[in-house]
Design an enzyme around this catalytic site. Sequence first.
Site, PDB file in Angstrom:
ATOM      1  N   MET A 166       0.846  -1.205   0.000  1.00  0.00           N
ATOM      2  CA  MET A 166       0.000   0.000   0.000  1.00  0.00           C
ATOM      3  C   MET A 166       0.876   1.248   0.000  1.00  0.00           C
ATOM      4  O   MET A 166       0.496   2.299   0.499  1.00  0.00           O
ATOM      5  CB  MET A 166      -0.991  -0.036   1.164  1.00  0.00           C
ATOM      6  CG  MET A 166      -2.034  -1.156   0.955  1.00  0.00           C
ATOM      7  SD  MET A 166      -3.164  -1.387   2.328  1.00  0.00           S
ATOM      8  CE  MET A 166      -4.287  -0.013   2.088  1.00  0.00           C
ATOM      9  N   LYS A 167       2.053   1.099  -0.604  1.00  0.00           N
ATOM     10  CA  LYS A 167       2.952   2.236  -0.794  1.00  0.00           C
ATOM     11  C   LYS A 167       2.789   2.720  -2.241  1.00  0.00           C
ATOM     12  O   LYS A 167       2.289   1.993  -3.110  1.00  0.00           O
ATOM     13  CB  LYS A 167       4.397   1.813  -0.487  1.00  0.00           C
ATOM     14  CG  LYS A 167       4.593   1.465   1.002  1.00  0.00           C
ATOM     15  CD  LYS A 167       5.937   0.806   1.302  1.00  0.00           C
ATOM     16  CE  LYS A 167       6.051   0.477   2.788  1.00  0.00           C
ATOM     17  NZ  LYS A 167       7.177  -0.431   3.097  1.00  0.00           N
ATOM     18  N   HIS A 200      -0.582   2.029   5.399  1.00  0.00           N
ATOM     19  CA  HIS A 200       0.843   2.365   5.482  1.00  0.00           C
ATOM     20  C   HIS A 200       1.414   2.279   4.083  1.00  0.00           C
ATOM     21  O   HIS A 200       1.391   1.199   3.497  1.00  0.00           O
ATOM     22  CB  HIS A 200       1.555   1.384   6.416  1.00  0.00           C
ATOM     23  CG  HIS A 200       3.044   1.549   6.418  1.00  0.00           C
ATOM     24  ND1 HIS A 200       3.672   2.526   7.158  1.00  0.00           N
ATOM     25  CD2 HIS A 200       4.029   0.864   5.786  1.00  0.00           C
ATOM     26  CE1 HIS A 200       4.981   2.422   6.997  1.00  0.00           C
ATOM     27  NE2 HIS A 200       5.222   1.430   6.165  1.00  0.00           N
ATOM     28  N   ASN A 248       5.802   9.447   6.073  1.00  0.00           N
ATOM     29  CA  ASN A 248       6.703   8.521   6.745  1.00  0.00           C
ATOM     30  C   ASN A 248       8.139   9.030   6.587  1.00  0.00           C
ATOM     31  O   ASN A 248       8.570   9.338   5.473  1.00  0.00           O
ATOM     32  CB  ASN A 248       6.549   7.145   6.060  1.00  0.00           C
ATOM     33  CG  ASN A 248       7.213   6.001   6.813  1.00  0.00           C
ATOM     34  OD1 ASN A 248       7.367   6.053   8.029  1.00  0.00           O
ATOM     35  ND2 ASN A 248       7.574   4.955   6.083  1.00  0.00           N
ATOM     36  N   GLU A 249       8.848   9.187   7.708  1.00  0.00           N
ATOM     37  CA  GLU A 249      10.300   9.444   7.697  1.00  0.00           C
ATOM     38  C   GLU A 249      10.701  10.738   6.981  1.00  0.00           C
ATOM     39  O   GLU A 249      11.604  10.745   6.143  1.00  0.00           O
ATOM     40  CB  GLU A 249      11.048   8.256   7.085  1.00  0.00           C
ATOM     41  CG  GLU A 249      10.783   6.951   7.799  1.00  0.00           C
ATOM     42  CD  GLU A 249      11.535   5.756   7.202  1.00  0.00           C
ATOM     43  OE1 GLU A 249      12.254   5.939   6.207  1.00  0.00           O
ATOM     44  OE2 GLU A 249      11.395   4.654   7.753  1.00  0.00           O
ATOM     45  N   GLU A 356       5.856  -0.436  14.145  1.00  0.00           N
ATOM     46  CA  GLU A 356       6.652  -1.416  13.391  1.00  0.00           C
ATOM     47  C   GLU A 356       7.592  -2.165  14.334  1.00  0.00           C
ATOM     48  O   GLU A 356       8.781  -2.325  14.045  1.00  0.00           O
ATOM     49  CB  GLU A 356       7.458  -0.705  12.298  1.00  0.00           C
ATOM     50  CG  GLU A 356       6.600   0.154  11.374  1.00  0.00           C
ATOM     51  CD  GLU A 356       7.357   0.792  10.216  1.00  0.00           C
ATOM     52  OE1 GLU A 356       8.507   0.398   9.945  1.00  0.00           O
ATOM     53  OE2 GLU A 356       6.790   1.700   9.577  1.00  0.00           O
ATOM     54  N   TRP A 403       6.281  -5.818  13.345  1.00  0.00           N
ATOM     55  CA  TRP A 403       6.659  -5.748  11.926  1.00  0.00           C
ATOM     56  C   TRP A 403       7.108  -7.124  11.440  1.00  0.00           C
ATOM     57  O   TRP A 403       8.274  -7.349  11.120  1.00  0.00           O
ATOM     58  CB  TRP A 403       7.729  -4.678  11.697  1.00  0.00           C
ATOM     59  CG  TRP A 403       7.731  -4.188  10.270  1.00  0.00           C
ATOM     60  CD1 TRP A 403       8.685  -4.416   9.319  1.00  0.00           C
ATOM     61  CD2 TRP A 403       6.721  -3.387   9.630  1.00  0.00           C
ATOM     62  NE1 TRP A 403       8.327  -3.815   8.129  1.00  0.00           N
ATOM     63  CE2 TRP A 403       7.124  -3.181   8.299  1.00  0.00           C
ATOM     64  CE3 TRP A 403       5.508  -2.830  10.058  1.00  0.00           C
ATOM     65  CZ2 TRP A 403       6.372  -2.435   7.388  1.00  0.00           C
ATOM     66  CZ3 TRP A 403       4.759  -2.090   9.146  1.00  0.00           C
ATOM     67  CH2 TRP A 403       5.194  -1.909   7.829  1.00  0.00           C
TER      68      TRP A 403
HETATM   69  C1  XIL Z   1      10.037  -2.371   4.656  1.00  0.00           C
HETATM   70  C2  XIL Z   1       9.435  -3.714   4.326  1.00  0.00           C
HETATM   71  O1  XIL Z   1       9.438  -4.539   5.463  1.00  0.00           O
HETATM   72  C3  XIL Z   1      10.199  -4.355   3.229  1.00  0.00           C
HETATM   73  O2  XIL Z   1       9.549  -5.556   2.824  1.00  0.00           O
HETATM   74  C4  XIL Z   1      10.297  -3.407   2.067  1.00  0.00           C
HETATM   75  O3  XIL Z   1      11.104  -3.962   1.106  1.00  0.00           O
HETATM   76  C5  XIL Z   1      10.895  -2.081   2.485  1.00  0.00           C
HETATM   77  O4  XIL Z   1      10.128  -1.568   3.528  1.00  0.00           O
HETATM   78  N1  XIL Z   1      10.244   1.589   7.793  1.00  0.00           N
HETATM   79  C6  XIL Z   1       8.997   1.532   7.241  1.00  0.00           C
HETATM   80  C7  XIL Z   1       8.550   0.299   6.575  1.00  0.00           C
HETATM   81  O5  XIL Z   1       8.211   2.468   7.401  1.00  0.00           O
HETATM   82  O6  XIL Z   1       7.680   0.555   5.500  1.00  0.00           O
HETATM   83  C8  XIL Z   1       9.718  -0.516   6.074  1.00  0.00           C
HETATM   84  O7  XIL Z   1       9.222  -1.736   5.567  1.00  0.00           O
HETATM   85  C9  XIL Z   1      10.709  -0.741   7.189  1.00  0.00           C
HETATM   86  C10 XIL Z   1      11.252   0.560   7.685  1.00  0.00           C
END
Ligand code: XIL
Length: 445
Positions: A166-167, A200, A248-249, A356, A403
């Site tokens: 869902m990205k 997310h 996010n981030e 997570e 996570w």
């Molecule tokens: C990660 C997933 O677990 C992986 O499968 C994908 O390849 C990359 O992203 N921070 C986040 C998450 O917000 O979306 C990330 O998830 C891990 C770090």
Amino acid sequence: MKLIIKSIAFIALLHIVSCGKKEEPAPSLSAPLALNPSGITQNSFLAKWVRVSNAESYLLDVSANRDFSSFVDGYQSLAVNGVDHEVMDLEANTAYHYRLRAKSSSAESSNSNVVSLTTLIPEGIPLKDAAKNFYIGNIVQSNRLTGKHQEILGSEFSSISAEYEMKMNIMYPNEGAYNWTAADAIVNFAHDNGLNMHGHALIWHNATPDWVENYAGTDAEFEAMIEDYIKTVVDRYKDKVSSWDVVNEAILDGSGDYRNSVFYQRMGKDYITKCFQWAREADPDVVLFYNDYSICSDATKQSAIFTMIDELQNNSVPIDGLGYQLHISYNYPSRDDIVSAVNKSVDRNLKVHFSELDIRANPNNDLSSLTQSRSLAQKDKFKELAEIYSALPDDNKYALTLWGLKDDESWLLDFHGHIDWPLLYDASFNEKDAYYGFLEGLMKN
Ligand code: XIL
């Protein structure tokens, strides 16, 4: 003369008698023999031993460490009269050790043998039921929605997030052409299985499709395209997604500066404000989060995030909560640092999402298999996180999301490039010590 000799002899005799009395050894007590306990429950057991002749009482020690370097509260040299004692208020599924000494008014024996036992595993309480007034979440992939995954998600968890489907790079791979296949499958799975669905993540620099990274249009066109994307996605899942990580981030480690993402470059730092507003316009009820990592361990980043949140709140931007990713280790960051970072959200009336959670047992790659002592250290940390979350005021609670379901599926194996066991289930879906620590933490409040 005779009298003198007699007197000396008498004094010598007296001396011998009195010295003899002085040197007479106190009646010694032999060390008791500790027996195996009976009546072991989740939080108690009956310690037992064999009577020692001449003993008037026994001094009982109970410890969670085999070397008795610390004692269970109230169980250091606890005086007991009989030959058994019920030890209570213990943790479930935890190893304990006991020993004792015999005591009389004038003597104390050496220690008995040490007897070890493990209290029983709490049975039949799923994680989601142990959590009071919040969801227990996990992540899914659209190809892991059946079999054991589905069974455990349904029995133990009450919320899901999509691990990556869902990205933006997956849902919007090409301009004007959405791909809802995986996202729809996940959202419908949540709906059909009675699980809360957390969205997310709408805007993340690390999951931006190439066509957006290299956007051909003007900045104004870029902004219109992002508005359309956010509104389209939030509106599509309006009835089935209860919350979204909107951004996010966005803040950098160390400096606390805004990350120089394509969103920042094209729209300036107000892109954050605008994304929250567009999400709110598309769904007046959805809970909107800002999500980031190292909030508890990087003081500069933490303060930059709260400065940003203060600005958003002062400008009435519709932000409801803060997601703490919590990709952490068994020994770091400290409980105090986590509590203090979480309290900053409580002070601002924000919902807190532990969004997570995974806890590395092997951050320094010094293990090739999970040892018992590291597994127990990891269990303690999972328990700590569950306790911290459970202790939040109800209004600040939302969800505590893991996570990953099982160790071999963790993203950390690729991310750090070495073996680790950061989750609650082992590769065969067995509940680890971590699971029971987590459960105990949830049940504590
Ligand atoms: C990660 C997933 O677990 C992986 O499968 C994908 O390849 C990359 O992203 N921070 C986040 C998450 O917000 O979306 C990330 O998830 C891990 C770090």
